[in-house]
Design a protein around this motif. Structure first.
Motif: not given
Length: 396
Positions: A276-293
């Motif tokens: 789930a932690v490295p997933e943020m590189l591909f889906n930053p919106s998972d933790i509320g960062i409004q950017e594309t992966g």
């Protein structure tokens, strides 16, 4: 005339003479909990007996060099007699900086290199440009390449054509290794142990157990199973810095699913945190960062390029930076790009043998280049024309 290549990253500095090999050294200062007053610089980290509760003093904030006092001390240590014994008057330096660096930072850097250290000449360049140079030297027939540099503060996507960077296609995602480590700290602190002060230890945990999932939802389901069915669960033994100097993963066969370990080590039990932690590189919106992966940003970057270049970019994607070392990173990126890109274009993602020092190696090749002397700014040039000559000469 010696040339010193310094890929000055926010987490590590990759440094070495162009005729030698690279050393990767932490680019920061440390204070330990036990000896509050003493500050350790760069690779003196190994001298700290108890690195729990390590306090980091970083020269970089949000990817830009802002704390010059710390950076100076690190450089003094690197250039000094303990490390590289630099003879400034007859040494040329290749030093890296982030894309779209601020003019004030560039000017401070010019002043420090030429006025304080008095290097004979200097070349200030983006790390991605060195990576591209390295790639084009390895594959001389290729015209284009796309450098994906996923480092401590950011992930940058930068297209290069014939050795020139295409400014319109450079994108930045504000997710880097620092964010991943901090997020892992928060998750573990919330679920198991309070580790908010243990940046050093949790960073090690991240490097040892995290991986990029190829199918996030499927792995999520496995991670919720009980006992032996949960093939993703790992028990990580935390270091106590007396008998266990460095944390490690318990082998599968030694794991106990019910009850406690008899040995009395401190254990972190990690399941979905691992992917789930490295997933943020591909889906930053998972933790509320409004950017594309990463994958969408790469496609976006390639689409902003002229149409006849696009097939070349898809075929020459180079991964650099520490985050690309997560197991499964390359495969996931290639699979996602395959599904997002036009069906008739081949997609090829290259992960070099050592993505962390890939750009340093590029700097080494550049320094051995016959036209290297035409690219640098010498100290005489700088003293005569000031910052203007650097702005003119360096392609930043």
């Amino acid at each position: 005339m010696a040339t010193l290549v310094l890929d000055n990253g926010a987490y590590t500095a990759k440094i070495g003479y162009s005729h030698e090999t690279v050393s990767v050294i932490p680019n920061c200062q440390f204070r330990s909990k036990t000896s509050r007053l003493k500050t350790f610089t760069a690779n003196q980290l190994d001298e700290i007996k108890d690195p729990s509760g390590l306090f980091y003093i970083l020269p970089y904030q949000k990817g830009y060099l802002v704390n010059w006092d710390v950076q100076r001390k690190v450089w003094d240590h690197l250039f000094g007699k303990e490390m590289f014994k630099v003879e400034f008057a007859d040494t040329s330096v290749v030093i890296t900086e982030p894309y779209f660096n601020f003019t004030s930072i560039q000017e401070s850097m010019n002043e420090i290199l030429f006025e304080e250290y008095q290097f004979q000449s200097a070349l200030r360049i983006n790390a991605g440009s060195l990576s591209a140079h390295h790639y084009f030297r390895l594959n001389p027939s290729e015209l284009c390449c796309l450098v994906v540099d996923s480092g401590f503060s950011f992930t940058h996507i930068a297209p290069y054509c014939r050795g020139r960077k295409m400014k319109d296609g450079i994108f930045r995602i504000n997710v880097g290794g620092k964010l991943l480590t901090n997020h892992l700290k928060e998750i573990i602190s919330y679920r198991q142990l309070h580790v908010m002060d243990e940046t050093h230890v949790i960073n090690q945990v991240k490097e040892d157990v995290c991986y990029v999932s190829q199918d996030f939802y499927k792995d999520m389901e496995i991670a919720q199973l009980k006992g032996d069915d949960n093939t993703l669960m790992r028990d990580y033994v935390l270091p106590d810095f007396s008998s266990i100097k460095k944390g490690f993963c318990k082998p599968q066969e030694e794991m106990i699913f019910t009850g406690k370990y008899k040995t009395g080590e401190q254990i972190l039990r990690l399941a979905n945190e691992r992917f789930a932690v490295p997933e943020m590189l591909f889906n930053p919106s998972d933790i509320g960062i409004q950017e594309t992966g990463i994958s969408e940003t790469i496609v976006h970057s390639i689409k902003s390029m002229p149409e006849d270049m696009q097939p070349h970019f898809y075929q020459n994607i180079v991964l650099t930076g520490g985050n690309t070392l997560f197991p499964g990173f390359r495969e996931r990126l290639e699979a996602e790009l395959r599904s997002l890109s036009p069906a008739h274009l081949p997609v090829n993602v290259l992960l070099p043998a050592n993505p962390i020092s890939f750009s340093w190696e590029g700097g080494k090749l550049l320094a051995q280049n016959p036209d290297y002397d035409e690219m640098v700014v010498t100290r005489e040039d700088y003293e005569e024309n000031g910052h203007f000559i650097c702005e003119e000469n360096f392609d930043i």
